[in-house]
Design an enzyme around this catalytic site. Structure first.
Site, short mmCIF file in Angstrom:
data_model
loop_
_atom_site.label_atom_id
_atom_site.label_comp_id
_atom_site.label_asym_id
_atom_site.label_seq_id
_atom_site.Cartn_x
_atom_site.Cartn_y
_atom_site.Cartn_z
CB SER A 1 0.73 -0.66 -6.01
OG SER A 1 -0.23 -1.53 -5.47
CE LYS B 1 0.67 -4.74 -6.79
NZ LYS B 1 1.91 -5.32 -6.20
CE LYS C 1 -1.95 -4.11 -3.40
NZ LYS C 1 -1.06 -5.25 -3.14
CG ASP D 1 -0.99 -7.99 -5.43
OD1 ASP D 1 -0.12 -7.35 -4.80
OD2 ASP D 1 -1.30 -9.17 -5.14
CD GLU E 1 1.88 -8.83 -6.94
OE1 GLU E 1 1.57 -7.89 -7.70
OE2 GLU E 1 2.54 -8.66 -5.89
CG ASP F 1 4.09 -10.31 -3.12
OD1 ASP F 1 3.43 -9.27 -3.10
OD2 ASP F 1 4.99 -10.55 -2.30
CE LYS G 1 5.90 -7.05 -2.24
NZ LYS G 1 4.65 -7.24 -1.46
N GLY H 1 6.98 -3.71 -3.73
CA GLY H 1 7.12 -2.63 -2.76
C GLY H 1 6.35 -2.91 -1.49
C1 LIG Z 1 0.13 -2.68 2.13
S1 LIG Z 1 0.29 -3.71 0.75
C2 LIG Z 1 1.97 -4.17 0.72
C3 LIG Z 1 2.14 -5.36 -0.22
C4 LIG Z 1 1.75 -5.03 -1.65
N1 LIG Z 1 2.55 -3.93 -2.15
C5 LIG Z 1 2.11 -3.14 -3.15
O1 LIG Z 1 1.01 -3.24 -3.64
C6 LIG Z 1 3.04 -2.06 -3.58
C7 LIG Z 1 3.18 -1.03 -2.51
C8 LIG Z 1 4.24 -0.02 -2.89
O2 LIG Z 1 4.05 0.65 -3.93
O3 LIG Z 1 5.26 0.05 -2.18
C9 LIG Z 1 1.90 -6.27 -2.53
O4 LIG Z 1 1.29 -7.30 -2.15
O5 LIG Z 1 2.56 -6.25 -3.55
MG LIG Z 2 1.71 -8.37 -3.99
#
Ligand SMILES: CSCC[C@@H](NC(=O)CCC(=O)O)C(=O)O
Ligand SMILES: [Mg+2]
Length: 367
Positions: free
Chosen positions: A135, A161, A163, A188, A213, A238, A262, A290
């Site tokens: 991510s 992935k 953001k 995402d 996402e 998610d 998750k 994650g």
């Molecule tokens: C601080 S963002 C935590 C939530 C985010 N998690 C990630 O982007 C993956 C983070 C990881 O690699 O653990 C999601 O919305 O999927």
């Molecule tokens: Mg997410």
């Protein structure tokens, strides 16, 4: 087995680089870890709640309070506790799924260690290593983003992935798609868009993404249904998927065709297995999300991600994606994959030296 004590540990883990999403920017993890002392031995669970209630309504101080005042007393009062009975014992508390997940996982860890079976065996894993995605946060520039992504491609990650948020979406995705060629790519939004953005989000179709996402807020299943019918890119949920029933409803209504699982978000690994099974029955692929877990949570995620219907690479990165040093032995990618721990329980041990060095305060012990 009986619970003899519940210990609450708070640990500060600096991130190797800031991690920015549509809801904020973090530079460290304030981690709550739960250790249960039982008549059959000890077990650890990691609470994935973040420092502030900006991903979901849970936050780490709140999780700690609800464990301290409600969840731990309920388990300590029970004569007999097993992982399969924790959700029932804690059902009188509404919500607080991440807090419940941490407690249930600690019980599961103690139980499976005592039984000599691994989390992978307990979940029914069908492989000994899992494909890893990574991510990538929102950057200050496209060049900085490309340099970060290039590094991950070099480390062997099998999926990228990104953001995104309004104002940081089409151009970053276009630049990364040009950089990585056919490597799987997804985005995402962490709920940052609204129905007014549907036409704009349709422009992502040109990049052949695996999925988009959670573009809209958790409760808004309807707009995800409208988007799913309006664009080619598969919609993945998610934040919305808080348990197996909601997953079934969202899938049947056409809101999502891929699910990010998750364990913390759904209340624990036993519910995560139920979400996996519901999606498998409906032919909906899942992947492991994650929450910047330390090796404690990461070990459990990798075991979960080894179940049959986890057919897409998850956000199960190596420890070095977030931490210069981990609370456990580090998880390290080999050919873009992480090995599923084979030891009893989670298969990892918390390093007492790291726990002491990074403790935010002495552990709280409840008996
Ligand atoms: C601080 S963002 C935590 C939530 C985010 N998690 C990630 O982007 C993956 C983070 C990881 O690699 O653990 C999601 O919305 O999927
Ligand atoms: Mg997410």
């Amino acid at each position: 087995m009986r619970i003899l004590a519940v210990e609450l540990h708070r640990v500060a883990m600096p991130l190797v680089r800031p991690f920015e999403t549509s809801f904020g920017r973090q530079t460290a993890r304030d981690v709550l870890l739960v250790r249960v002392r039982t008549t059959d031995g000890d077990g650890w669970g990691e609470c994935v709640a973040m420092a502030d209630p900006v991903y979901s309504s849970e936050y780490v101080d709140g999780s700690e309070a609800v464990i301290r005042h409600y969840l731990a007393p309920a388990l300590l009062a029970a004569q007999e506790v097993g992982a399969e009975s924790v959700a029932g014992l804690l059902g009188f508390v509404v919500g607080h799924r991440m807090a419940k997940a941490a407690v249930e996982t600690a019980v599961l860890d103690a139980q499976t260690r005592a039984e000599g079976i691994s989390f992978g065996e307990y979940f029914g894993a069908d492989r000994d290593a899992v494909d890893c995605g990574v991510s990538v946060g929102i950057s200050s520039s496209i060049d900085e983003l490309l340099a970060e992504v290039d590094g991950y491609v070099g480390e062997g990650y099998r999926r990228i992935k990104l953001k995104i948020k309004p104002g940081w979406d089409i151009e970053p995705v276009r630049a990364v798609r040009e950089l990585i060629g056919e490597l799987p790519l997804q985005v995402d939004a962490n709920t940052a868009y609204t129905r007014a953005d549907i036409e704009h989000l349709g422009r992502l179709d040109e990049f052949g993404l695996l999925l988009i996402e959670q573009p809209f807020v958790e409760e808004d299943i309807l707009t995800h249904i409208v988007l799913s019918a309006a664009i080619e890119t598969p919609v993945c949920l998610d934040e919305s998927i808080v348990n197996a029933e909601v997953a079934l409803d969202a899938i049947e209504r056409g809101a999502t065709s891929v699910v990010n699982i998750k364990a913390g978000r759904v209340g624990g690994y036993l519910e995560a297995v139920r979400v996996h099974d519901v999606c498998a029955e409906l032919g909906v692929p899942v992947w492991c999300g994650g929450m910047l877990e330390t090796g404690v949570g990461r070990a459990a995620n990798v075991a979960l991600a080894a179940m049959a219907n986890f057919t897409l690479p998850g956000d199960t990165s190596g420890s070095s994606r977030y931490f210069a040093e981990d609370l456990t032995e580090p998880f390290e990618l080999v050919d873009g994959r992480l090995a599923v721990p084979t030891g009893a329980g989670s298969g990892v041990d918390v390093r007492a030296d790291a726990l002491a060095d990074w403790a935010l305060r002495p552990p709280i012990t409840l008996t």
